[in-house]
Write an enzyme that holds these catalytic residues in place. Structure first.
Site, PDB file in Angstrom:
ATOM      1  N   ASP A 166      -9.246   3.437   2.599  1.00 26.57           N
ATOM      2  CA  ASP A 166      -8.966   3.613   4.027  1.00 26.57           C
ATOM      3  C   ASP A 166      -7.765   4.553   4.169  1.00 26.57           C
ATOM      4  O   ASP A 166      -6.631   4.181   3.892  1.00 26.57           O
ATOM      5  CB  ASP A 166      -8.691   2.246   4.661  1.00 26.57           C
ATOM      6  CG  ASP A 166      -8.455   2.334   6.171  1.00 26.57           C
ATOM      7  OD1 ASP A 166      -8.320   3.456   6.697  1.00 26.57           O
ATOM      8  OD2 ASP A 166      -8.399   1.265   6.815  1.00 26.57           O
TER       9      ASP A 166
ATOM     10  N   LYS B 292      -6.662   8.783  13.233  1.00 31.86           N
ATOM     11  CA  LYS B 292      -5.300   9.205  13.575  1.00 31.86           C
ATOM     12  C   LYS B 292      -5.099  10.731  13.519  1.00 31.86           C
ATOM     13  O   LYS B 292      -5.529  11.417  14.428  1.00 31.86           O
ATOM     14  CB  LYS B 292      -4.296   8.406  12.738  1.00 31.86           C
ATOM     15  CG  LYS B 292      -4.422   6.891  13.056  1.00 31.86           C
ATOM     16  CD  LYS B 292      -3.263   6.050  12.631  1.00 31.86           C
ATOM     17  CE  LYS B 292      -3.333   4.661  13.244  1.00 31.86           C
ATOM     18  NZ  LYS B 292      -3.851   3.598  12.404  1.00 31.86           N
TER      19      LYS B 292
ATOM     20  N   TYR C  46      -4.388  -3.400   7.058  1.00 32.19           N
ATOM     21  CA  TYR C  46      -5.067  -3.415   8.348  1.00 32.19           C
ATOM     22  C   TYR C  46      -6.140  -2.339   8.334  1.00 32.19           C
ATOM     23  O   TYR C  46      -5.882  -1.203   7.933  1.00 32.19           O
ATOM     24  CB  TYR C  46      -4.069  -3.131   9.473  1.00 32.19           C
ATOM     25  CG  TYR C  46      -4.683  -3.119  10.858  1.00 32.19           C
ATOM     26  CD1 TYR C  46      -5.171  -4.288  11.433  1.00 32.19           C
ATOM     27  CD2 TYR C  46      -4.772  -1.935  11.582  1.00 32.19           C
ATOM     28  CE1 TYR C  46      -5.741  -4.274  12.698  1.00 32.19           C
ATOM     29  CE2 TYR C  46      -5.324  -1.916  12.860  1.00 32.19           C
ATOM     30  CZ  TYR C  46      -5.808  -3.089  13.413  1.00 32.19           C
ATOM     31  OH  TYR C  46      -6.363  -3.074  14.667  1.00 32.19           O
TER      32      TYR C  46
END
Ligand SMILES: *Cc1c(COP(=O)(O)O)cnc(C)c1O
Length: 447
Positions: free
Chosen positions: A253, A285, A158
């Site tokens: 990522d 995050k 994702y």
């Protein structure tokens, strides 16, 4: 339904969910599904999502007054725990000087310096507002740099809700078993090639056929959005070799793994690679400490193509926001060696106990790791790909999840997600989780 709100002895939950239900009804009238991000709805596990009123350290308190040990940690950012005093002070001081200027300011420079210092292959970063923006911009930059259009991604990874990256995606797309998203133009999906994770032969074959069209391979440094599926030995290195040989960029990522798996992310655990590092990295995050800030960065010659120095456009009204930057900087500075040690201890204590309880209850499962980041699949291991992850017993997980919740432990409401711990998970919080686990394991077994 009722069984979901009954609490065991010694529980700190047990106050019912009437206030959460009322808020969900209000929310559903004005917000689709009542939530602002799909995984927050209890779609995969049933029941009422808890509306949280406050968080302190390792604990959440919902609007009914139930308390939970938090194993979501905002899906990663709250690595120091909720309302950490140093971060709170940094936020208050920054906010007192104004919220946003639309001009450059010092905090964003300090945050960029902290990131560049920690992740050796990253020469420069551009700050954005979400992980989605970071991957979207990194893809645009890679296309601009290579003057090619096709992007390769892996099933179960994702990268946010970018059109081109929603194909066979993890996280909520996996949780709700969606094939892909409606509303993504065929032209956009047509520029995306989806390959099985950990299958370097598939990558080589794809490049042998379409190598000159491929702008970039994007991969989670260690996937955490289909559950935790670490790269097999040599896989990341293989991606680097193949992309370099064909003039494509490699985008790592690290939105989830960055500054969590180690002070320099998963790269700090697995790198450096003989074939060299990724060209571009994305972060989010943890680097925002709970505020909406993220980044993409990498090689200076690639980053030089970004506006205003180059032709690839990218911008943001709130990008590099001074309050969010202050929160991120205070969080990263708080991520000391002791913090990383504590995360490892907490994660292993909880994972070992969970595995022991599930084994005692004869529930098939496997625990997988990326540094101190872990998840539990409700099937035998190993899980090497999204196809493997999809074959787990999601109903057993649903029973497990609700028993944990009833005993005052809030897991991510999906078996396709990592469990997140913080340095604020002290002995009392860990002990509380350990007490809940045998109940949940028996529930998972259907007993
Ligand atoms: C969470 C996540 C994203 C998306 O970040 P948002 O801030 O939710 O847009 C992208 N990539 C990975 C690996 C993630 O875990």
């Amino acid at each position: 339904m009722t069984s979901h709100v009954v609490s065991g002895p010694g529980s700190v939950a047990g106050k019912g969910v009437a206030a959460s239900e009322a808020l969900l009804a209000r929310a559903s009238a004005v917000i689709p599904g009542g939530v602002n991000s799909p995984v927050r709805a209890f779609g995969a596990v049933g029941g009422t999502p808890r509306f949280v009123a406050s968080g302190q350290g390792a604990w959440l308190t919902d609007v009914d007054g139930n308390r939970y040990v938090d194993l979501i940690c905002s899906w990663g950012p709250m690595i120091l725990g909720h309302a950490h005093p140093d971060v709170l002070r940094a936020v208050q001081e920054a906010a007192a000087r104004g919220f946003s200027f639309g001009t450059p300011s010092e905090n964003e420079v300090a945050l960029a310096e902290e990131i560049v210092t920690r992740v050796e292959p990253v020469d420069q970063v551009r700050l954005v507002n979400s992980g989605t923006e970071a991957t979207m911009s990194a893809i645009r930059l890679a296309r601009g740099y290579t003057q090619r259009d096709v992007v390769v991604k892996f099933a179960g990874c994702y990268h946010g809700h970018v059109d081109a990256l929603l194909a066979s995606a993890g996280s909520g797309v996996a949780t709700f078993a969606l094939p892909d998203s409606a509303g993504v133009p065929k032209s956009s999906a047509g520029e995306t090639i989806v390959l099985p994770y950990n299958d370097i032969a598939a990558v080589e074959a794809t490049f042998a056929g379409r190598g000159e069209q491929i702008a970039a391979v994007i991969t989670e440094a260690a996937p955490g959005n289909m559950g935790v599926v670490p790269p097999a030995p040599g896989f990341t290195e293989g991606l680097r070799r193949v992309t370099r040989d064909h003039g494509a960029l490699l985008i790592s990522d690290e939105v989830m793994t960055g500054f969590r798996c180690s002070r320099s992310g998963f790269y700090g655990l697995e790198g450096p690679y003989a074939a060299g590092p990724a060209d571009l990295f994305t972060f989010g995050k943890v680097m925002g400490g709970g505020f909406p800030i993220a980044a993409f960065g990498g090689r200076a010659d690639v980053m030089a193509l970004l506006a205003p120095s180059g032709p690839v456009y990218q911008a943001g009204t709130l990008s590099g926001n001074p309050v969010a930057s202050a929160a991120g900087l205070a969080t990263l500075r708080g991520c000391t060696d002791e913090v990383y040690d504590r995360l490892g201890t907490v994660a292993h204590t909880i994972a070992d106990a969970a595995s022991e309880a599930l084994t005692a209850a004869s529930v098939p499962h496997t625990v997988q790791w990326a540094g101190s980041m872990f998840s539990i699949f409700f099937r035998e291991g190993p899980v090497r790909s999204y196809d493997d992850a999809k074959t787990q017993d999601t109903e057993a997980f649903g029973r497990f999840f609700h028993a944990m919740l009833d005993h005052g432990v809030h897991l991510p409401p999906s078996s396709f997600e990592a469990w997140f711990v913080s340095a604020a998970h002290d002995e009392a919080a860990v002990e509380h989780v350990l007490e809940a686990l045998p109940h949940a394991a028996r529930a998972a077994a259907g007993r």
